[in-house]
Design a protein around this motif. Sequence first.
Motif, PDB file in Angstrom:
ATOM      1  N   UNK A 197       0.824  -1.206   0.000  1.00 16.68           N
ATOM      2  CA  UNK A 197       0.000   0.000   0.000  1.00 16.68           C
ATOM      3  C   UNK A 197       0.858   1.256   0.000  1.00 16.68           C
ATOM      4  N   UNK A 198       1.939   1.246   0.786  1.00 18.33           N
ATOM      5  CA  UNK A 198       2.824   2.411   0.871  1.00 18.33           C
ATOM      6  C   UNK A 198       3.434   2.741  -0.487  1.00 18.33           C
ATOM      7  N   UNK A 199       3.843   1.726  -1.230  1.00 16.96           N
ATOM      8  CA  UNK A 199       4.534   1.955  -2.503  1.00 16.96           C
ATOM      9  C   UNK A 199       3.565   2.354  -3.615  1.00 16.96           C
ATOM     10  N   UNK A 200       2.486   1.607  -3.789  1.00 16.48           N
ATOM     11  CA  UNK A 200       1.625   1.851  -4.948  1.00 16.48           C
ATOM     12  C   UNK A 200       0.864   3.160  -4.851  1.00 16.48           C
ATOM     13  N   UNK A 201       0.589   3.629  -3.639  1.00 20.82           N
ATOM     14  CA  UNK A 201      -0.118   4.894  -3.508  1.00 20.82           C
ATOM     15  C   UNK A 201       0.772   6.058  -3.955  1.00 20.82           C
ATOM     16  N   UNK A 202       2.081   5.841  -3.975  1.00 19.51           N
ATOM     17  CA  UNK A 202       3.009   6.889  -4.383  1.00 19.51           C
ATOM     18  C   UNK A 202       3.089   7.112  -5.882  1.00 19.51           C
ATOM     19  N   UNK A 203       2.466   6.247  -6.703  1.00 21.42           N
ATOM     20  CA  UNK A 203       2.459   6.439  -8.139  1.00 21.42           C
ATOM     21  C   UNK A 203       3.682   5.867  -8.838  1.00 21.42           C
ATOM     22  N   UNK A 204       3.780   6.120 -10.145  1.00 22.81           N
ATOM     23  CA  UNK A 204       4.792   5.495 -10.976  1.00 22.81           C
ATOM     24  C   UNK A 204       6.209   5.894 -10.566  1.00 22.81           C
ATOM     25  N   UNK A 205       6.405   7.137 -10.103  1.00 23.69           N
ATOM     26  CA  UNK A 205       7.737   7.580  -9.710  1.00 23.69           C
ATOM     27  C   UNK A 205       8.249   6.785  -8.516  1.00 23.69           C
ATOM     28  N   UNK A 206       7.386   6.573  -7.510  1.00 24.96           N
ATOM     29  CA  UNK A 206       7.805   5.806  -6.342  1.00 24.96           C
ATOM     30  C   UNK A 206       8.017   4.346  -6.715  1.00 24.96           C
ATOM     31  N   UNK A 207       7.152   3.825  -7.595  1.00 27.50           N
ATOM     32  CA  UNK A 207       7.307   2.448  -8.061  1.00 27.50           C
ATOM     33  C   UNK A 207       8.659   2.275  -8.750  1.00 27.50           C
ATOM     34  N   UNK A 208       9.001   3.214  -9.635  1.00 27.66           N
ATOM     35  CA  UNK A 208      10.269   3.137 -10.369  1.00 27.66           C
ATOM     36  C   UNK A 208      11.453   3.245  -9.417  1.00 27.66           C
ATOM     37  N   UNK A 209      11.364   4.168  -8.453  1.00 28.87           N
ATOM     38  CA  UNK A 209      12.462   4.341  -7.502  1.00 28.87           C
ATOM     39  C   UNK A 209      12.662   3.088  -6.662  1.00 28.87           C
ATOM     40  N   UNK A 210      11.591   2.486  -6.217  1.00 26.32           N
ATOM     41  CA  UNK A 210      11.655   1.268  -5.414  1.00 26.32           C
ATOM     42  C   UNK A 210      12.268   0.131  -6.228  1.00 26.32           C
ATOM     43  N   UNK A 211      11.789  -0.049  -7.458  1.00 24.81           N
ATOM     44  CA  UNK A 211      12.272  -1.145  -8.300  1.00 24.81           C
ATOM     45  C   UNK A 211      13.742  -0.962  -8.664  1.00 24.81           C
ATOM     46  N   UNK A 212      14.159   0.285  -8.913  1.00 23.65           N
ATOM     47  CA  UNK A 212      15.547   0.553  -9.305  1.00 23.65           C
ATOM     48  C   UNK A 212      16.536   0.127  -8.235  1.00 23.65           C
ATOM     49  N   UNK A 378      11.562 -10.395  -4.549  1.00 25.18           N
ATOM     50  CA  UNK A 378      11.155 -10.637  -5.931  1.00 25.18           C
ATOM     51  C   UNK A 378       9.636 -10.549  -6.093  1.00 25.18           C
ATOM     52  N   UNK A 379       8.918 -11.202  -5.205  1.00 24.81           N
ATOM     53  CA  UNK A 379       7.460 -11.244  -5.324  1.00 24.81           C
ATOM     54  C   UNK A 379       6.830  -9.886  -5.046  1.00 24.81           C
ATOM     55  N   UNK A 380       7.367  -9.181  -4.075  1.00 22.60           N
ATOM     56  CA  UNK A 380       6.816  -7.868  -3.752  1.00 22.60           C
ATOM     57  C   UNK A 380       6.972  -6.901  -4.925  1.00 22.60           C
ATOM     58  N   UNK A 381       8.153  -6.875  -5.536  1.00 20.01           N
ATOM     59  CA  UNK A 381       8.357  -5.984  -6.679  1.00 20.01           C
ATOM     60  C   UNK A 381       7.493  -6.400  -7.862  1.00 20.01           C
ATOM     61  N   UNK A 382       7.252  -7.696  -8.013  1.00 16.51           N
ATOM     62  CA  UNK A 382       6.397  -8.167  -9.100  1.00 16.51           C
ATOM     63  C   UNK A 382       4.956  -7.731  -8.882  1.00 16.51           C
TER      64      UNK A 382
END
Length: 513
Positions: A197-212, A378-382
């Motif tokens: 919930x914390x990550x996805x609510x932040x939008x694509x920028x937070x998703x990209x930063x987390x995945x990177x 792995x699963x969380x980022x997926x």
Amino acid sequence: MTEFLGTLNGYIWSNGLVYLCLAAGVYFSVRSRFVQVRQVPEMIRLLFQSEKSSAGVSSFQALAMSLSGRVGTGNIAGVATAIAFGGPGALFWMWAVAFLGASTSFVECTLGQIYKTRDHLTGEYRGGPAYYFSKAMAHTRAATPFKIYGFVFAAVTVLACGLLLPSVQANSMGSAMTEAWGISSWVVALGTVIVLAFVIIGGVKRIAAFATVVVPFMAVVYIAVALVIVIVNAAAVPEMIGLVFSSAFGTDSVFGAIIGAAVMWGVKRGVYSNEAGQGTGPHAAAAAEVSHPAKQGLVQAFAVYVDTLFICTATGFLILSTGAYRVFEGETETGAILADGGALPADTAVGPAFAQAGFDTLWNGVGSTFIAISLAFFCLTTIIAYYYMAETNLRFLIGKYATKQVPVIRGTIGSNTTILLQALILISVASGAVSTATEAWTLGDIGVGLMAWLNIIGIIALQTPAYKALRDYERQRKSGLDPVFDPLALGITGATFWETYEASSEDRERVTV
């Protein structure tokens, strides 16, 4: 219901889809003059120099987002399942579908970039199969059928990525943690929901930063540790490789009778893992800020290699070199055991436990913990990547109405449907963590199969702009230029974003990753 879902999955994952994946890969490889071989140096170069902007992420971030979707339970539990029901030869067919799929990924991801657009609500780049299906033929007589096709794909993707696929990742993560630490699956479900919930609510920028940050680190660590174990068992490697090839082509005395299962499970789990042709990669590809669509097509083709040739191979070699596997006849754990590597306890279930047992041969008791931690990341980022894809297709479905205010309910249609989608995926994760593995994998396979059928058939019809972009990119590179895309000069219609695109110094900057 379980019987119905199993029957439906059997129809979707018939031999037709297996042959379609392989045939499409061969065709795209020939048509692109084996771009997945010729342009490997360029793929690597593009990883480290790319653009970014307020609307788009860098190529490296888009690669990380894409890998976050590709690298998940399929790289560990999926490889174990393929070996268990298809024999060691399934690993070869995973390699084959990765090699061929790299060309498929180039085509679909280049199309994703060509036909991307700006989100009406956030201003961020959006794209994917639904977008190129509806835009590529917008000025032809086939406009209406392809637009409907795009809506069908978008609806299927929202269902698959928002409900069906997240449960598989959560189930594998929960199983691994329960096996390693005895943690209740409900505790795993709750913890995952909070972080997600914390990550996805932040939008694509937070998703990209987390995945990177997470994906490259965990991938390198996992491959390195698996490689250590393979090196320790180096004496078994020649025999292991021989077994992979002999069972892949039906010449092995034990596994020769299940060559069909080897092909089926290798392709099935290969597509599930590397996602080439599934239509997921183009979503991340479209989010990138690049001056030419072929740049991101090449980067995403390389992502297929990272996923399968590196990470899946590491898992396969780990399992086979340590003998931590068991092969069943009839593609079920209730079938006769054709081979038993000897390193597995008698009650070991097919899945992450194979890899855990392999690690334990070197560091007794450490395998469960290491695999549990690896799967957690792995699963969380997926799951996060699945959410992004589902949100992108939801945006496509509501289109220009995203900014329309909803009477009585405060907020826009876009913001309110996004909240509903976030709730849906969190529910899917919670239920998947506590469900059985069979149910979770069946639902996941249905989601993957439906998307693959729709996307591969669609890109076969729409592939030409991708090759025009490739030839244009190679021509400009040969002239010593940093390629810039002009769709009208290439006779490509429907690429409305690029027709009006101007790269201003205020909006884009050159970055080195």
